[in-house]
Design a protein around this motif. Structure first.
Motif, PDB file in Angstrom:
ATOM      1  N   ILE A  63      10.601  -5.951 -18.811  1.00 23.77           N
ATOM      2  CA  ILE A  63      10.900  -6.723 -17.599  1.00 23.77           C
ATOM      3  C   ILE A  63      10.675  -5.860 -16.362  1.00 23.77           C
ATOM      4  N   GLN A  64      11.168  -4.627 -16.396  1.00 23.11           N
ATOM      5  CA  GLN A  64      11.018  -3.732 -15.252  1.00 23.11           C
ATOM      6  C   GLN A  64       9.548  -3.430 -14.960  1.00 23.11           C
ATOM      7  N   GLU A  65       8.747  -3.264 -16.008  1.00 19.76           N
ATOM      8  CA  GLU A  65       7.315  -3.012 -15.818  1.00 19.76           C
ATOM      9  C   GLU A  65       6.641  -4.206 -15.145  1.00 19.76           C
ATOM     10  N   LEU A  66       6.994  -5.424 -15.586  1.00 12.35           N
ATOM     11  CA  LEU A  66       6.411  -6.620 -14.971  1.00 12.35           C
ATOM     12  C   LEU A  66       6.868  -6.774 -13.521  1.00 12.35           C
ATOM     13  N   GLN A  67       8.124  -6.458 -13.245  1.00 13.69           N
ATOM     14  CA  GLN A  67       8.626  -6.534 -11.873  1.00 13.69           C
ATOM     15  C   GLN A  67       7.898  -5.538 -10.977  1.00 13.69           C
ATOM     16  N   LYS A  68       7.620  -4.357 -11.506  1.00 13.97           N
ATOM     17  CA  LYS A  68       6.874  -3.363 -10.734  1.00 13.97           C
ATOM     18  C   LYS A  68       5.452  -3.862 -10.461  1.00 13.97           C
ATOM     19  N   THR A  69       4.825  -4.433 -11.475  1.00 14.82           N
ATOM     20  CA  THR A  69       3.481  -4.994 -11.311  1.00 14.82           C
ATOM     21  C   THR A  69       3.498  -6.112 -10.281  1.00 14.82           C
ATOM     22  N   LEU A  70       4.531  -6.950 -10.322  1.00 16.50           N
ATOM     23  CA  LEU A  70       4.666  -8.050  -9.366  1.00 16.50           C
ATOM     24  C   LEU A  70       4.707  -7.523  -7.935  1.00 16.50           C
ATOM     25  N   GLN A  74      -1.064  -8.713  -5.092  1.00 16.72           N
ATOM     26  CA  GLN A  74      -1.288  -9.418  -3.826  1.00 16.72           C
ATOM     27  C   GLN A  74      -1.537 -10.914  -4.015  1.00 16.72           C
ATOM     28  N   GLY A  75      -2.362 -11.291  -4.969  1.00 14.07           N
ATOM     29  CA  GLY A  75      -2.775 -12.686  -5.131  1.00 14.07           C
ATOM     30  C   GLY A  75      -1.626 -13.598  -5.553  1.00 14.07           C
ATOM     31  N   GLN A  76      -1.533 -14.758  -4.897  1.00 15.94           N
ATOM     32  CA  GLN A  76      -0.427 -15.687  -5.162  1.00 15.94           C
ATOM     33  C   GLN A  76      -0.470 -16.228  -6.594  1.00 15.94           C
ATOM     34  N   LEU A  77      -1.667 -16.526  -7.113  1.00 17.77           N
ATOM     35  CA  LEU A  77      -1.765 -17.044  -8.481  1.00 17.77           C
ATOM     36  C   LEU A  77      -1.262 -16.016  -9.494  1.00 17.77           C
ATOM     37  N   GLN A  78      -1.658 -14.764  -9.306  1.00 17.15           N
ATOM     38  CA  GLN A  78      -1.192 -13.706 -10.208  1.00 17.15           C
ATOM     39  C   GLN A  78       0.321 -13.506 -10.067  1.00 17.15           C
ATOM     40  N   ARG A  79       0.817 -13.594  -8.830  1.00 13.79           N
ATOM     41  CA  ARG A  79       2.263 -13.437  -8.590  1.00 13.79           C
ATOM     42  C   ARG A  79       3.040 -14.572  -9.262  1.00 13.79           C
ATOM     43  N   ASP A  80       2.517 -15.788  -9.159  1.00 13.91           N
ATOM     44  CA  ASP A  80       3.178 -16.932  -9.794  1.00 13.91           C
ATOM     45  C   ASP A  80       3.227 -16.755 -11.309  1.00 13.91           C
ATOM     46  N   GLU A  81       2.119 -16.288 -11.880  1.00 11.34           N
ATOM     47  CA  GLU A  81       2.068 -16.078 -13.333  1.00 11.34           C
ATOM     48  C   GLU A  81       3.044 -14.977 -13.754  1.00 11.34           C
ATOM     49  N   LEU A  82       3.096 -13.903 -12.992  1.00 13.01           N
ATOM     50  CA  LEU A  82       4.040 -12.820 -13.306  1.00 13.01           C
ATOM     51  C   LEU A  82       5.479 -13.301 -13.185  1.00 13.01           C
ATOM     52  N   ASN A  83       5.777 -14.082 -12.144  1.00  8.38           N
ATOM     53  CA  ASN A  83       7.131 -14.639 -11.996  1.00  8.38           C
ATOM     54  C   ASN A  83       7.505 -15.505 -13.191  1.00  8.38           C
TER      55      ASN A  83
END
Length: 173
Positions: A63-70, A74-83
């Motif tokens: 979870i922490q690794e994904l939060q760091k990646t988030l 920059q891209g909203q689509l990638q951010r939405d997928e990570l969220n």
């Protein structure tokens, strides 16, 4: 042992290093930055605790690794997928806590895991209630009594009953 889960404080690491003392030999293991007390006797409850804590620690690291990646994305689509992935993992995090509580139901170990997860369980009372039921409390320890006091306090804050019927004012006048 006297049926209590202890926390070892090693060099002020800021983590709970669980130790359920039973007669026998133990060693301190380090894995992925975490310390674990492992019994030489494979039948000890301590090793079952370590198995569950390892699962929770690995999951938490993911979870922490994904939060760091988030935070670095920059891209909203990638951010939405990570969220979305993080939300799914947080749900799994609750399930791991329930699994651990279930594993030690009716023992002095279960209430310790409930207490150590209260900080997140209190935000959703139904999850807190589920955890309390899973631990199969018999109120034999101070930890169980502490958990039950906090549970009763949160239970008293819950809204009960049906909300009254009401109408919003007509916005058109």
């Amino acid at each position: 042992g006297d049926g209590k889960v202890l926390y070892l404080d090693v060099r002020n690491r800021g983590e709970n290093i669980y130790f359920y003392p039973e007669t026998g030999m133990y060693q301190l293991d380090q894995e992925n930055g975490f310390l674990y007390v492992v019994s030489k006797d494979s039948n000890h409850r301590q090793n079952r605790i370590v198995t569950q804590v390892r699962k929770m620690n690995e999951h938490s690291q993911h979870i922490q690794e994904l939060q760091k990646t988030l935070m670095e994305t920059q891209g909203q689509l990638q951010r939405d997928e990570l969220n979305k992935q993080i939300e799914q993992l947080l749900d799994k995090d609750d399930e791991l806590a329930f699994e651990t509580i279930r594993e030690f139901a009716g023992t002095p170990i279960a209430p310790v895991f409930v207490r150590d997860n209260i900080w997140k369980l209190k935000y959703e009372f139904k999850k807190f209630e589920q955890a309390v039921k899973l631990m199969e409390s018999v109120l034999i320890s101070d930890v169980e009594k502490e958990v039950m006091r906090k549970y009763q306090g949160e239970k008293a804050k819950q809204l009960i009953g049906k909300a009254p019927d009401f109408k919003l004012p007509d916005m058109k006048g």
